[in-house]
Write a protein that holds these residues in place. Sequence first.
Motif, mmCIF file in Angstrom:
data_model
loop_
_atom_site.group_PDB
_atom_site.id
_atom_site.type_symbol
_atom_site.label_atom_id
_atom_site.label_comp_id
_atom_site.label_asym_id
_atom_site.label_seq_id
_atom_site.Cartn_x
_atom_site.Cartn_y
_atom_site.Cartn_z
ATOM 1 N N THR A 41 -4.489 3.146 -2.022
ATOM 2 C CA THR A 41 -3.616 2.566 -0.991
ATOM 3 C C THR A 41 -4.402 2.303 0.287
ATOM 4 O O THR A 41 -4.246 1.257 0.923
ATOM 5 C CB THR A 41 -2.415 3.485 -0.711
ATOM 6 N N GLN A 43 -7.583 1.752 0.416
ATOM 7 C CA GLN A 43 -8.471 0.633 0.093
ATOM 8 C C GLN A 43 -7.749 -0.702 0.247
ATOM 9 O O GLN A 43 -8.316 -1.666 0.769
ATOM 10 C CB GLN A 43 -9.010 0.770 -1.328
ATOM 11 N N LYS A 44 -6.481 -0.758 -0.174
ATOM 12 C CA LYS A 44 -5.694 -1.988 -0.021
ATOM 13 C C LYS A 44 -5.476 -2.322 1.453
ATOM 14 O O LYS A 44 -5.527 -3.478 1.851
ATOM 15 C CB LYS A 44 -4.351 -1.858 -0.739
ATOM 16 N N GLN A 47 -8.625 -3.765 2.739
ATOM 17 C CA GLN A 47 -8.778 -5.125 2.238
ATOM 18 C C GLN A 47 -7.905 -6.101 3.043
ATOM 19 O O GLN A 47 -8.339 -7.184 3.411
ATOM 20 C CB GLN A 47 -8.409 -5.186 0.759
ATOM 21 N N LYS A 48 -6.691 -5.684 3.342
ATOM 22 C CA LYS A 48 -5.795 -6.510 4.155
ATOM 23 C C LYS A 48 -6.378 -6.703 5.554
ATOM 24 O O LYS A 48 -6.318 -7.798 6.121
ATOM 25 C CB LYS A 48 -4.415 -5.867 4.229
#
Length: 78
Positions: A41, A43-44, A47-48
């Motif tokens: 989560t 990491q996401k 990335q965002k």
Amino acid sequence: MLRHEEIEVSGRAPKGHFVVYVGEERMRRFVVPLSCLKDPTFQKLLQKAAEEFGFPGQKRIVLPCDESTFLTLLTSIL
């Protein structure tokens, strides 16, 4: 352990930690353990942040979420 400081505070994060900035109106500086980087989560969210703000050439990592959401995420990770 999670620590947060006002954005005006400068300096390096202690060994084994990194700094991110979170907030909508008032940015806050958070020092978080490197172990958070293993969480999918988190990491996401990174990335965002890269998609919205980009990382190359940036001196700060700014996460695209409010402080409350960020603290909830960290509580579930740590």
